[in-house]
Structures are given as structure tokens and as C-alpha cells.
Enzyme design. Structure first.
Site, short mmCIF file in Angstrom:
data_model
loop_
_atom_site.label_atom_id
_atom_site.label_comp_id
_atom_site.label_asym_id
_atom_site.label_seq_id
_atom_site.Cartn_x
_atom_site.Cartn_y
_atom_site.Cartn_z
N GLU A 101 50.50 32.59 40.00
CA GLU A 101 48.93 32.17 39.81
C GLU A 101 48.32 33.36 39.08
O GLU A 101 48.76 34.16 39.65
CB GLU A 101 48.22 31.66 41.46
CG GLU A 101 48.69 30.49 41.77
CD GLU A 101 47.25 29.48 41.83
OE1 GLU A 101 47.38 29.46 41.02
OE2 GLU A 101 47.05 29.25 43.09
N ASP A 105 41.52 32.48 45.31
CA ASP A 105 40.71 32.75 45.74
C ASP A 105 40.04 31.66 46.83
O ASP A 105 40.70 32.26 47.84
CB ASP A 105 39.31 32.80 45.19
CG ASP A 105 38.56 31.29 44.93
OD1 ASP A 105 38.86 30.49 44.33
OD2 ASP A 105 37.69 30.89 43.43
N LYS A 133 41.08 36.91 45.75
CA LYS A 133 39.67 37.32 46.94
C LYS A 133 40.08 37.49 48.09
O LYS A 133 39.58 36.13 48.47
CB LYS A 133 38.11 36.78 45.86
CG LYS A 133 38.30 36.75 44.37
CD LYS A 133 37.64 34.97 43.85
CE LYS A 133 37.34 35.77 42.68
NZ LYS A 133 36.46 34.88 42.47
N PHE A 154 32.92 36.36 39.82
CA PHE A 154 33.26 35.50 39.19
C PHE A 154 33.80 36.43 38.07
O PHE A 154 33.16 37.26 36.88
CB PHE A 154 32.93 34.68 38.43
CG PHE A 154 33.08 33.29 37.76
CD1 PHE A 154 33.78 31.58 38.08
CD2 PHE A 154 32.66 33.33 36.16
CE1 PHE A 154 34.41 31.07 37.64
CE2 PHE A 154 33.42 32.29 35.34
CZ PHE A 154 34.61 31.04 36.36
N ILE A 155 34.90 35.56 37.40
CA ILE A 155 35.86 36.92 36.69
C ILE A 155 36.55 35.85 35.61
O ILE A 155 36.99 34.52 35.76
CB ILE A 155 36.82 37.85 37.14
CG1 ILE A 155 37.85 37.34 37.45
CG2 ILE A 155 36.40 38.60 37.33
CD1 ILE A 155 39.12 38.42 37.69
N ASP A 161 39.38 31.12 32.75
CA ASP A 161 38.24 30.74 31.71
C ASP A 161 36.80 30.88 32.49
O ASP A 161 36.92 30.93 33.74
CB ASP A 161 38.55 29.45 31.22
CG ASP A 161 38.43 28.38 32.42
OD1 ASP A 161 39.33 28.44 33.33
OD2 ASP A 161 38.09 27.49 32.34
N ARG A 167 39.90 32.79 27.85
CA ARG A 167 41.09 32.91 28.54
C ARG A 167 41.69 33.89 27.35
O ARG A 167 42.87 34.34 27.61
CB ARG A 167 41.88 31.39 28.13
CG ARG A 167 41.00 30.61 28.68
CD ARG A 167 43.12 29.45 29.16
NE ARG A 167 42.04 27.98 29.68
CZ ARG A 167 42.33 28.00 31.43
NH1 ARG A 167 42.43 29.07 32.27
NH2 ARG A 167 41.87 26.68 31.76
N1 HPA Z 1 36.94 33.13 37.24
C1 HPA Z 1 37.59 32.07 35.99
N2 HPA Z 1 38.37 30.82 37.26
C2 HPA Z 1 38.37 31.00 38.82
C3 HPA Z 1 37.83 32.76 39.24
C4 HPA Z 1 37.38 33.10 39.11
O1 HPA Z 1 37.31 34.10 39.48
N3 HPA Z 1 38.49 31.77 40.89
C5 HPA Z 1 39.35 31.20 40.70
N4 HPA Z 1 39.63 30.80 39.35
MG MG Z 2 39.36 27.88 35.28
#
Ligand code: HPA
Ligand code: MG
Length: 178
Positions: A101, A105, A133, A154-155, A161, A167
Site C-alpha cells: 500500500e 489511514d 497514519k 492530507f498528503i 493523489d 501522483r
Molecule cells: N493523501 C492521498 N490519498 C490518501 C491519503 C492522503 O493523505 N490518505 C489516504 N489516501
Molecule cells: Mg487517491
């Protein structure tokens, strides 16, 4: 330098050097554990494509690689709804499957993949994630290999993305709070 994608601004957060170290750490740990069997790495699309590429170039034992595609994340909030788009087609009988993965999160995606895997007579599964996370993760599935633990920001970048964009970025950016 900040970047703007869609209507949001993101600031540099994790350098490509730090990412590379985290990837190497995971590659070393998995390499130590699987010298004597042929694991199947199962990359979770789309987000894990860069991590898979860099991770597996550093995995120097026999392995197989496949991908699964689910949909779970819309814009910046998790919907909790996960749909399978590309399924598991291989014979997984007695295989060790290492789920790869980009980020865990809530763990909703991971939980769905594990439930799909359990329909096959696998030997065991492991979970590897570049990012975790820990304050948001609320499932009991162990994340066996973690590159970096991060706060609940949020990253994007390095496969991750925001609404389809970002990406391709080599570094990780985070959403800039107003
Ligand atoms: N960013 C992008 N996609 C995600 C995130 C995030 O922080 N957490 C789960 N999917
Ligand atoms: Mg996404």
C-alpha cells in the site's frame, strides 16, 4: 515551492531522500524475512505504483508481482466505501501474499483486500505500507512493514493523489492550512 492543484495549495513535506530511505528500510526488512520462499507482492493501485517500483527494484530474491485496484478515497475525505475494480486472478494456493500500500489511514482499503484474500487458500498475508497514519488507523490487522509514520495531514505525491492529480511528484507535499 508550493504547488496548486485543482483549488488547493500544497507545501513540500517529505523529501525524495527521506522517501528513498524509508523504501530501503522496508525492502531490507522484507528481504530478510523471505529468502526461502517466493512471495507474491500485491500492489494496491493506483497509489502504490511508485512505491512498488522502487521497493521491488531493491528486493533481490525471487518474487512474483501482481496488482489489485479498489476505489476508496474521494477528494480529501475517506468515504469508507470500497469497490473492487481489478480482482485477484492468480492461483494463491499456499502463497505468502505481501500487500503493498502507499498509505494506510483508516485501513478500510486494507480491510477490504484482506477479506478478498481470505476467499483464497493462501498460506499467510503480510501488509507493507510506505506511510501509516497511526492516529487514524482503527483496524486490528497488523501493518508488518511501515516506511514512515505520519500525522493526520492530507498528503500527495509519490503515487498519492488529490482528486487524480499529483501522483507524478517525486516528493511528498501536504495540504496547506489556511
Ligand atoms: N493523501 C492521498 N490519498 C490518501 C491519503 C492522503 O493523505 N490518505 C489516504 N489516501
Ligand atoms: Mg487517491
Amino acid at each position: 515551492m508550493d504547488i496548486k492543484l485543482h483549488n488547493k495549495t500544497f507545501e513540500p513535506y517529505i523529501s525524495s531522500n527521506t522517501i528513498a530511505k524509508a523504501v530501503s528500510k522496508v525492502a531490507d526488512e522484507i528481504s530478510k524475512d523471505y529468502q526461502n520462499e517466493i512471495p507474491l507482492f500485491l500492489g494496491v493501485l493506483n497509489g502504490s505504483f511508485m512505491f512498488c517500483t522502487d521497493l521491488l527494484k531493491q528486493y533481490n530474491h525471487s518474487c512474483e508481482i501482481s496488482f489489485i485496484k479498489l476505489a476508496s478515497y474521494q477528494q480529501t475525505s475517506s468515504t469508507g466505501i470500497v469497490n473492487q475494480l481489478i480482482g485477484l486472478n492468480e492461483d494463491l494456493t499456499n502463497r505468502t501474499v505481501i500487500i503493498v500500500e502507499d498509505i494506510v489511514d483508516t485501513g478500510n482499503t486494507l480491510e477490504k483486500i484482506v477479506s478478498l484474500l481470505k476467499e483464497h487458500p493462501i498460506k499467510e498475508f503480510k501488509a507493507a505500507s510506505l506511510f501509516l497514519k497511526p492516529t487514524v488507523y482503527n483496524k486490528s490487522i497488523p501493518i508488518d512493514y511501515v516506511g514512515l509514520e505520519i500525522p493526520n495531514d492530507f498528503i500527495l505525491g509519490y503515487g498519492l493523489d488529490y482528486d487524480g492529480l499529483g501522483r507524478n511528484l517525486a516528493e511528498i507535499y501536504k495540504l496547506k492550512e489556511k
